[in-house]
Design a protein around this motif. Sequence first.
Motif, short mmCIF file in Angstrom:
data_model
loop_
_atom_site.label_atom_id
_atom_site.label_comp_id
_atom_site.label_asym_id
_atom_site.label_seq_id
_atom_site.Cartn_x
_atom_site.Cartn_y
_atom_site.Cartn_z
N UNK A 11 6.67 11.13 9.94
CA UNK A 11 5.53 12.00 9.64
C UNK A 11 5.29 12.15 8.13
N UNK A 12 6.07 11.45 7.32
CA UNK A 12 5.92 11.57 5.86
C UNK A 12 5.28 10.31 5.29
N UNK A 13 4.32 10.53 4.39
CA UNK A 13 3.73 9.40 3.67
C UNK A 13 3.48 9.79 2.24
N UNK A 14 3.31 8.79 1.38
CA UNK A 14 3.08 9.01 -0.04
C UNK A 14 1.89 8.15 -0.46
N UNK A 15 1.14 8.66 -1.44
CA UNK A 15 0.00 7.89 -1.96
C UNK A 15 -0.01 7.96 -3.47
N UNK A 16 -0.60 6.94 -4.07
CA UNK A 16 -0.74 6.88 -5.53
C UNK A 16 -2.19 6.66 -5.91
N UNK A 17 -2.59 7.18 -7.08
CA UNK A 17 -4.00 7.19 -7.41
C UNK A 17 -4.26 6.95 -8.89
N UNK A 18 -5.54 6.70 -9.20
CA UNK A 18 -5.99 6.61 -10.60
C UNK A 18 -5.84 7.93 -11.34
N UNK A 19 -5.64 9.03 -10.62
CA UNK A 19 -5.45 10.31 -11.29
C UNK A 19 -4.01 10.48 -11.80
N UNK A 76 -7.26 5.15 19.96
CA UNK A 76 -8.50 5.90 20.19
C UNK A 76 -9.57 5.57 19.15
N UNK A 77 -9.19 4.86 18.09
CA UNK A 77 -10.10 4.49 17.00
C UNK A 77 -10.63 5.71 16.24
N UNK A 78 -9.84 6.77 16.21
CA UNK A 78 -10.25 8.01 15.58
C UNK A 78 -9.33 8.37 14.42
N UNK A 79 -9.89 9.05 13.44
CA UNK A 79 -9.11 9.59 12.34
C UNK A 79 -8.37 10.83 12.85
N UNK A 80 -7.05 10.86 12.66
CA UNK A 80 -6.25 12.01 13.10
C UNK A 80 -6.18 13.07 12.02
N UNK A 81 -6.05 12.62 10.75
CA UNK A 81 -5.93 13.54 9.62
C UNK A 81 -6.56 12.92 8.39
N UNK A 82 -7.11 13.76 7.54
CA UNK A 82 -7.62 13.31 6.25
C UNK A 82 -7.06 14.23 5.18
N UNK A 83 -6.53 13.63 4.14
CA UNK A 83 -5.96 14.38 3.03
C UNK A 83 -6.79 14.10 1.79
N UNK A 114 -12.46 7.00 -2.76
CA UNK A 114 -12.83 8.39 -3.03
C UNK A 114 -11.61 9.29 -3.20
N UNK A 115 -10.40 8.71 -3.08
CA UNK A 115 -9.18 9.48 -3.23
C UNK A 115 -8.68 10.11 -1.95
N UNK A 116 -9.24 9.71 -0.83
CA UNK A 116 -8.86 10.28 0.46
C UNK A 116 -7.83 9.39 1.14
N UNK A 117 -6.80 10.01 1.69
CA UNK A 117 -5.80 9.32 2.49
C UNK A 117 -6.01 9.77 3.93
N UNK A 118 -6.15 8.81 4.83
CA UNK A 118 -6.40 9.12 6.24
C UNK A 118 -5.32 8.50 7.11
N UNK A 164 -5.87 0.34 0.53
CA UNK A 164 -4.52 0.06 1.03
C UNK A 164 -4.37 0.55 2.46
N UNK A 165 -3.48 -0.14 3.21
CA UNK A 165 -3.11 0.26 4.57
C UNK A 165 -1.59 0.35 4.66
N UNK A 166 -1.11 1.20 5.56
CA UNK A 166 0.31 1.26 5.86
C UNK A 166 0.47 1.63 7.33
N UNK A 167 1.14 0.73 8.06
CA UNK A 167 1.36 0.99 9.47
C UNK A 167 2.61 1.84 9.61
N UNK A 168 2.55 2.87 10.48
CA UNK A 168 3.71 3.71 10.71
C UNK A 168 4.82 2.88 11.35
N UNK A 169 6.03 3.04 10.84
CA UNK A 169 7.16 2.23 11.30
C UNK A 169 7.67 2.67 12.67
#
Length: 189
Positions: free
Chosen positions: A177-185, A152-159, A142-146, A125-130
């Motif tokens: 600055x707030x985001x939410x993610x959902x997972x198989x867990x 810059x084509x760089x990852x700023x943060x990985x959760x 792998x369960x990582x949210x980035x 999934x992708x989500x563009x910041x509004x």
Amino acid sequence: MINGRQECYLQKRRQLANQLHVKQESDKNVIHREGYITGLADFQSVLSTFTQYSRLRVIAELRLGDLFHPANIVSSIEFDHDDELFATAGVSRRIKVFDFSMVLNEPADVHCPVVEMSTRSKLSCLSWNKYWKNHIASSDYEGIVSVWDVTTRQSLMEYEEHEKRAWSVDFSRTEPSMLVSGSDDCKLR
């Protein structure tokens, strides 16, 4: 087309609210059958209004290479807040950003992205910041949210918040600055 649907929906809701008030006054002495819901007729009216938008018209086609190659499977498409750019992601382990007007106005056998970013895992999934046009979030197998900086084509943060595949991610519409993610867990984070 979305704005047209939204305006149609809101107009219909306003009409229904006015009609409902008038109808309630006239229906005070009417006895309805058991199980009959007056709102159902209103819902049917709104639904039938939206069925006029049941057909989509293809205005452009984006070719990503070999149609039958499994790495070209796209699992997410997201427009930026200005609808100038859109990004795709999927099994290829790449976020590809395209200029919408170029895809629309310059037919080509294969369109090249204006920006491409590689990831370690397949993306779901992708989500563009509004608010921040150059920030896009991704969730992966792998369960990582980035959070990525497209400029810059760089990852700023990985959760690393999920124990299993993260299926969805979305930035808040009111708090950039707030985001939410959902997972198989079975967790939302």
